[in-house]
Write an enzyme that holds these catalytic residues in place. Sequence first.
Site, PDB file in Angstrom:
ATOM      1  N   CYS A  28       0.810  -1.223   0.000  1.00 42.46           N
ATOM      2  CA  CYS A  28       0.000   0.000   0.000  1.00 42.46           C
ATOM      3  C   CYS A  28       0.849   1.281   0.000  1.00 42.46           C
ATOM      4  O   CYS A  28       1.436   1.606  -1.021  1.00 42.46           O
ATOM      5  CB  CYS A  28      -0.995  -0.035   1.163  1.00 42.46           C
ATOM      6  N   HIS A  35      -3.572  -5.403   2.267  1.00 42.93           N
ATOM      7  CA  HIS A  35      -3.309  -5.622   3.687  1.00 42.93           C
ATOM      8  C   HIS A  35      -4.006  -6.929   4.048  1.00 42.93           C
ATOM      9  O   HIS A  35      -4.483  -7.651   3.186  1.00 42.93           O
ATOM     10  CB  HIS A  35      -3.917  -4.495   4.526  1.00 42.93           C
TER      11      HIS A  35
HETATM   12  N1  GLN Z   1      -1.898   6.836   2.277  1.00 39.12           N
HETATM   13  C1  GLN Z   1      -2.044   6.002   1.120  1.00 39.12           C
HETATM   14  C2  GLN Z   1      -3.388   6.154   0.484  1.00 39.12           C
HETATM   15  O1  GLN Z   1      -4.336   6.516   1.136  1.00 39.12           O
HETATM   16  C3  GLN Z   1      -1.755   4.561   1.490  1.00 39.12           C
HETATM   17  C4  GLN Z   1      -2.723   4.008   2.487  1.00 39.12           C
HETATM   18  C5  GLN Z   1      -2.330   2.707   3.095  1.00 39.12           C
HETATM   19  O2  GLN Z   1      -1.152   2.369   3.200  1.00 39.12           O
HETATM   20  N2  GLN Z   1      -3.321   1.960   3.526  1.00 39.12           N
HETATM   21  O3  GLN Z   1      -3.540   5.908  -0.680  1.00 39.12           O
END
Ligand code: GLN
Length: 250
Positions: free
Chosen positions: A96, A202
């Site tokens: 992510c 995740h």
């Molecule tokens: N901040 C990033 C987004 O919102 C990644 C989010 C995350 O790692 N869950 O796209």
Amino acid sequence: MRERLRVCALYPELMSIYADRGNLLLLERRCAWRGIGFELTAVGHGDALDPDAHDLFYMGGGQDRDQELVAEDLHTDKRDALHAAGARGAAILAVCGGYQLLGHHYELGDRRVPGIGLVDLVTVRAPGGTAARLVGNVAIEVELPGIDGVRTLAGFENHGGRTQLGTGATPLGRVLGRGHGNDGRSGWEGVRKGLIIGTYLHGPLLPKNVWFADWLVQQALGRDEPMSSLDDRLEDAAHQSARRAAGVSA
Ligand code: GLN
């Protein structure tokens, strides 16, 4: 000498959202159960990164704020080492927010957070705040070297960023069922360039997909043979449950 998996966790304090540190725990346990040594090195702000000292480099997800906190250090201090590690065939797994930073940049409104350009992709945060986030259970089908046929990875995604792969990049997989993937439109999820892997999944990813964790360990250790099997009844149940949540039955 006893075999040992050397893992480097990049910015574990800041980049470890949605239980992503469970990926490290899973690697440690599966190595221990097989009598493989496990060495974990945390590398954060200002720490030197040795491209040759680790078999697997790992970075989890993070909020936009945390990504901005690590991006400059990652770009200026660790970019070259990660390029060198990737070039020598080390495994790099980024989830992510970590995945987004593997690309050229992450655009947040009028700010542009630099990535390390290890893979050809850019990410742009969609305007619209929480309503524009791509959230939910997701399953993807993937094909990986050394594994016959198509396999499934299941997990959970929550991102505001939309990732576009450049012409030089290959997705990790294709979205099945209800998921969004890289941008909610293309049907593609993640990126893979050899053993450099980025994904929005995740879950954490590895506990819900132990077949993939084992593949990763095998590749990172440079083994030709698949890992020995373990009693994975619980792990398989977790995988099936994550698939069902994403609308994909066995
Ligand atoms: N901040 C990033 C987004 O919102 C990644 C989010 C995350 O790692 N869950 O796209």
